[in-house]
Each structure stands twice: as structure tokens, then as C-alpha cells.
Design an enzyme around this catalytic site. Structure first.
Site, PDB file in Angstrom:
ATOM      1  N   ASN A 158       0.856  -1.174   0.000  1.00 39.75           N
ATOM      2  CA  ASN A 158       0.000   0.000   0.000  1.00 39.75           C
ATOM      3  C   ASN A 158       0.901   1.235   0.000  1.00 39.75           C
ATOM      4  O   ASN A 158       1.691   1.441   0.918  1.00 39.75           O
ATOM      5  CB  ASN A 158      -0.866   0.035   1.264  1.00 39.75           C
ATOM      6  CG  ASN A 158      -1.737   1.285   1.323  1.00 39.75           C
ATOM      7  OD1 ASN A 158      -2.688   1.416   0.555  1.00 39.75           O
ATOM      8  ND2 ASN A 158      -1.406   2.222   2.201  1.00 39.75           N
ATOM      9  N   GLU A 159       0.833   2.008  -1.070  1.00 37.73           N
ATOM     10  CA  GLU A 159       1.396   3.363  -1.133  1.00 37.73           C
ATOM     11  C   GLU A 159       2.881   3.471  -0.789  1.00 37.73           C
ATOM     12  O   GLU A 159       3.267   3.888   0.310  1.00 37.73           O
ATOM     13  CB  GLU A 159       0.635   4.281  -0.186  1.00 37.73           C
ATOM     14  CG  GLU A 159      -0.828   4.426  -0.495  1.00 37.73           C
ATOM     15  CD  GLU A 159      -1.460   5.575   0.294  1.00 37.73           C
ATOM     16  OE1 GLU A 159      -0.821   6.069   1.236  1.00 37.73           O
ATOM     17  OE2 GLU A 159      -2.573   5.972  -0.042  1.00 37.73           O
ATOM     18  N   ASN A 296      -5.072   4.829  -4.832  1.00 35.20           N
ATOM     19  CA  ASN A 296      -5.613   5.575  -3.694  1.00 35.20           C
ATOM     20  C   ASN A 296      -5.584   7.038  -4.086  1.00 35.20           C
ATOM     21  O   ASN A 296      -4.542   7.558  -4.509  1.00 35.20           O
ATOM     22  CB  ASN A 296      -4.758   5.373  -2.438  1.00 35.20           C
ATOM     23  CG  ASN A 296      -4.883   3.967  -1.865  1.00 35.20           C
ATOM     24  OD1 ASN A 296      -5.649   3.148  -2.377  1.00 35.20           O
ATOM     25  ND2 ASN A 296      -4.140   3.691  -0.816  1.00 35.20           N
ATOM     26  N   GLU A 374      -8.707   3.373  -2.380  1.00 39.65           N
ATOM     27  CA  GLU A 374      -9.032   4.283  -1.275  1.00 39.65           C
ATOM     28  C   GLU A 374      -9.468   5.608  -1.855  1.00 39.65           C
ATOM     29  O   GLU A 374      -8.837   6.136  -2.781  1.00 39.65           O
ATOM     30  CB  GLU A 374      -7.818   4.572  -0.373  1.00 39.65           C
ATOM     31  CG  GLU A 374      -7.477   3.501   0.610  1.00 39.65           C
ATOM     32  CD  GLU A 374      -6.283   3.872   1.491  1.00 39.65           C
ATOM     33  OE1 GLU A 374      -6.094   5.062   1.827  1.00 39.65           O
ATOM     34  OE2 GLU A 374      -5.525   2.949   1.829  1.00 39.65           O
ATOM     35  N   TYR A 436     -13.206   8.901   8.855  1.00 42.83           N
ATOM     36  CA  TYR A 436     -13.473   8.651   7.431  1.00 42.83           C
ATOM     37  C   TYR A 436     -14.597   7.647   7.218  1.00 42.83           C
ATOM     38  O   TYR A 436     -15.041   7.448   6.094  1.00 42.83           O
ATOM     39  CB  TYR A 436     -12.234   8.041   6.774  1.00 42.83           C
ATOM     40  CG  TYR A 436     -11.104   8.979   6.400  1.00 42.83           C
ATOM     41  CD1 TYR A 436     -11.079   9.589   5.155  1.00 42.83           C
ATOM     42  CD2 TYR A 436     -10.049   9.212   7.271  1.00 42.83           C
ATOM     43  CE1 TYR A 436     -10.015  10.414   4.793  1.00 42.83           C
ATOM     44  CE2 TYR A 436      -8.988  10.035   6.910  1.00 42.83           C
ATOM     45  CZ  TYR A 436      -8.975  10.634   5.665  1.00 42.83           C
ATOM     46  OH  TYR A 436      -7.928  11.449   5.299  1.00 42.83           O
TER      47      TYR A 436
END
Ligand code: BGP
Length: 466
Positions: A158-159, A296, A374, A436
Site C-alpha cells: 500500500n502506497e 488511492n 481508497e 473517514y
């Protein structure tokens, strides 16, 4: 437009941000444990207590039309020190989660690394320590074999840019170093190499599932498109944060343009970036194997040329207007009067997501599919006797869905959308007031309350009209 029948309307989470039980049930340490304790602002426990509440969360998914969930497997819950001895309790926990997914008709999309390298490996240099790559590949192989009957959709990382820039540029992630852009680039390259090795291992075994990677792609526009120096600043920032990783993912090497700008940045430190041929060979093989890209997306930036030293102030409190981003050799972020932004100074610009999707389609035509893994709005939700009116979040998601629809109409293959986040979770550098979720979490009682957005999302998943 109407989205396809098999479109995924998902909710996203990450182990460290939702599970809680961060030091229990045999879980090993991650760098965040000491870092957050020292910082003293907020703790990772109990977070959303997903470790115990997952049956409730998956039941809510089913009730609210959420047919996919992004979870990550905490590496140090499976291998407490990142290698060697296995923690069976951790292994069993994820089996139980996947069974609950199945029971509720929710497809799990599983990430192997979401910012949580085991502490023992992090201390030695995280992915800059070569042995970390081997350990990660072993962890991945273990997961593929162990969960092969339960998981069809995998993501390696992730990222990569946000994690390495948090570590070495903005200093908001452990080890908290600042302004070392070349170190971040070296670390990105090593993580991409790890991704490549994992993808190759997955494909060599012929597992029936699919695999890809998630990049955070923030679109960079020149602050003033008529000024060549602003155009250059935006270009260089895009190359550093987006194109470097996209080239590596889809071409398995860095284009001449990418190398030129990356070496400009290295040149400022009197250094050169020269990836080893043996590493590029692995990356080239893996480039053919990615089944999809996860994007994302939260915000875009307008960048203006800037000649001074780096100066970054992270708005981690939600005090609007406190964010400063000036990066040496790159440029400076500016706000635009006409573009609204969140309390954390994140520009709400859904067109940027559309532009980024089309950029993938045009610049990397060998991509096969895209999932928006995301997207969502950090917001200080008001809890009024269990009724949470988060209309601004609904507007945010609606506008982004609309622009995703436009990209699909232009031929992009987007197969799913995951709201960040499924339920409220803690935020790495912003704590608990930046919510969120579609579901409000009362962190005292761990009770969940559907927000107005959850009801709206349910309807969206039924009509599929964007
Ligand atoms: C992404 C991360 C998530 C999540 C999200 C929101 O970068 O993958 O883990 O935290 O951003 O960011 P933040 O929590 O900083 O508001």
C-alpha cells in the site's frame, strides 16, 4: 452512467489502524509502537477493535451493500520478528476473518504491507536493509499458500511514496527523518524490487487468484500553466511521486525522462541514481504480471516553482491553513481560492482522479484493470444521539464517483471502488478526530453507528448510477 453488475462497492481498512490488540495474541512489535508512545498524542489501541469486532463489521457490510473489503495482514502478527517463528494465533485470526467474509458475501482484497514493517527489520533500515526484502518475500509466499482457498485478490504494497516520504521526507512516519529525498527514492526502488519478487513468486506457483500493487496517485498541476517554471515544478513532482513508481510497475524500468529528473534530484546531493541491472531484470519480468493497479486518491496539488530549502509543516490536527509544503528541487504547494479543501488542507478535486485514471490508460496501456482502493473524506463527524449527518462526505464520494464514471465512459477499465474507510479507524499522523468511516465508531464502547453516508452508499450499490 450505470456501473457494471460485478462492480465492487467496497470499504477499506488497514490492520494497524483498525485491529487494536497491537501487543496481544503473540503479535510482534512494529516501529509505530514506540514511535507513537514517544510522541504521546494517541495510541494504536484499541483502535476500532476489529480483532474482536470483525463479525459485527462484516455483518454491517452485508446489510449496507458493501460487497468488498480491503484488509491488510499484519506481517508481525504472523511472523512476530518478520521471519522465522510463526505465531499460529495470528495465522488463525485471518482465517476467521476470511470465513466471516465468505459468510457475508464480502470479497476480501488483501494487502501484505500497509505501513507496518516488523520493528526488528525496520530498525535495520526497513526496505533499505536487503534482508527485509527476502523476509517480505517469504512472508508473502507463506500467505499465498496458507490462504489460497480463501483469498483471490492480493496487493503487495500500500502506497510506496507516502510511506517512504513519511519516513524520510516529511518525518511524520517512523523513523521520522526529514528532507532526505534521495533516501526516499532509494527506498521506493527497493520496495518496488520487493513487489517484483513477490509477484514473480505468486505467478510461478500458478495460484488461481490475482495480484497487483496500490499507489497513491495525487495529480500535480502547475500553479500557473503559463509559467514554464511552474510547469517544470509540477512535472518534477509528478515524476518523483507518481511516474517513478508507475514506470517501475508497468515498464519494469525507469524511462529516460524519469531518470533525467530523478538524477537532477540526486545531483543536488552530489549523487547519482543507478539501479542495478540484476534488479531491473526482476522488475521487467514482474511488469508483465500485474493483474491490476490499485489507486488511492484523496487530493491533487497545484505546484509553484520554489528555489529555497525544504520546509514542510504537516497539518495533523485539522486546523485549516496550517499546512506548508516546500520541497527543495521540486516546488511549493499552493491553495486555490476556488477549490474547497478539508480541515486538513486536502484539496477536493475529483477531476484529478479522472485525469490520473486516463493517464494510466494512455501512458501505460499494458495495465489490465484498475481498482480505486481508497478514496474518502476526513471529517470531524458530529455524533448526535447516534445520528451522524455527514453530507459533505456524501458529496465528496458522489463527485469522485461521477468522475470515475466519466473515465470509464472514455474506455478505462475500473472494476471497483473502496471507500476509505469502512468504519472509523485511527489515522497514522492525525489520530482519532479525523474520521473517514461509513460507520461511526464510539471508541469507548466500540459500538458502530451507520452514518448518513452508509445509507447513501447502500443505495448507490443498488442503483449503480454515478
Ligand atoms: C492513506 C493510507 C491510509 C489512510 C489514508 C488517510 O495514505 O493508505 O492508511 O490513513 O491515507 O490518510 P490520513 O489518515 O493521513 O488522513
Amino acid at each position: 452512467m450505470k456501473l457494471a453488475d460485478d462492480f465492487i462497492f467496497g470499504g477499506a481498512t488497514a490492520a494497524y489502524q483498525c485491529e487494536g490488540a497491537s501487543k496481544e495474541y503473540g503479535k510482534g512489535k512494529v516501529a509505530w509502537d514506540d514511535y507513537l508512545e514517544k510522541q504521546g498524542r494517541f495510541a494504536p489501541d484499541p483502535a476500532s477493535d476489529f480483532y474482536h469486532q470483525y463479525p459485527v463489521d462484516l455483518d454491517l457490510c452485508k446489510k449496507f451493500g458493501v460487497n468488498g473489503i480491503r484488509i491488510s495482514i499484519a506481517w508481525s502478527r504472523v511472523f512476530p520478528t518478520g521471519e522465522g517463528q510463526i505465531n499460529q494465533e495470528g495465522v488463525d485470526f485471518y482465517h476467521k476473518v476470511f470465513q466471516a467474509c465468505k459468510k457475508n458475501g464480502v470479497e476480501p482484497f488483501v494487502t501484505l504491507h500497509h505501513f507496518d514493517t516488523p520493528d526488528a527489520l525496520h530498525k535495520k533500515g526497513d526496505f533499505l536493509y536487503p534482508h527485509t526484502i527476502d523476509c517480505f518475500v517469504n512472508f508473502a509466499k507463506f500467505c499465498f499458500e496458507e490462504y489460497k482457498d480463501e483469498v483471490q485478490y492480493w496487493f503487495t504494497f500500500n502506497e510506496i511514496w507516502p510511506v517512504t516520504s513519511g519516513q524520510y521526507v516529511t518525518g511524520t512516519f517512523p523513523p521520522g527523518e526529514k528532507y532526505d529525498v534521495t533516501k526516499a527514492i532509494e527506498a521506493m526502488h527497493k520496495m518496488i524490487l520487493a513487489h517484483a519478487k513477490v509477484v514473480i513468486a505468486f505467478k510461478e506457483k500458478g495460484y488461481k487468484g490475482q495480484i497487483g500493487i496500490i499507489h497513491s496517485l495525487e495529480t500535480k498541476y502547475p500553479s500557473d500553466a503559463s509559467k514554464p517554471e511552474d510547469v517544470l515544478a509540477a512535472k518534477r513532482e509528478d515524476i518523483l511521486t507518481n511516474q517513478f513508481l508507475l514506470d517501475a510497475t508497468f515498464h519494469g524500468e525507469y524511462s529516460a525522462e524519469t531518470m533525467e529528473h530523478i538524477n537532477f534530484l540526486f545531483g543536488l546531493e552530489g549523487k547519482t541514481f543507478k539501479p542495478a541491472e540484476i534488479e531491473l531484470e526482476q522488475m521487467r519480468i514482474a511488469a508483465k504480471y500485474n493483474d491490476y493497479l490499485g489507486i488511492n486518491y484523496y487530493q491533487s496539488h497545484f505546484t509553484k516553482s520554489y528555489d529555497g530549502e525544504s520546509q514542510i509543516n504537516h497539518n495533523g490536527t485539522g486546523d485549516k491553513g496550517t499546512s506548508v509544503y516546500r520541497l527543495k528541487g521540486i516546488g511549493e504547494h499552493v491553495f486555490k481560492e476556488e477549490i474547497d479543501r478539508t480541515d486538513w488542507d486536502w484539496l477536493i478535486y475529483p477531476e484529478g482522479l479522472h485525469d490520473q485514471i486516463l493517464r494510466i490508460k494512455e501512458q501505460y496501456p499494458n495495465y489490465k484493470a484498475i481498482y480505486i482502493t481508497e478514496n474518502g473524506m476526513g471529517y470531524k463527524d458530529d455524533f448526535e444521539d447516534g445520528t451522524i449527518d455527514d453530507t459533505p462526505r456524501i458529496d465528496y464520494i458522489k463527485r469522485h464517483m461521477h468522475w470515475i464514471g466519466k473515465a470509464i465512459e472514455k474506455g478505462a477499465n475500473v472494476k471497483g471502488y473502496f471507500v476509505w474507510s469502512l468504519m472509523d479507524v485511527f489515522s497514522w499522523s492525525n489520530g482519532y478526530n479525523k474520521r473517514y468511516g461509513l460507520f461511526y465508531v464510539d471508541y469507548e464502547t466500540q459500538k458502530r453507528y451507520p452514518k448518513k453516508s452508509a445509507y447513501w452508499f447502500k443505495e448507490l450499490s443498488e442503483t449503480k448510477e454515478v
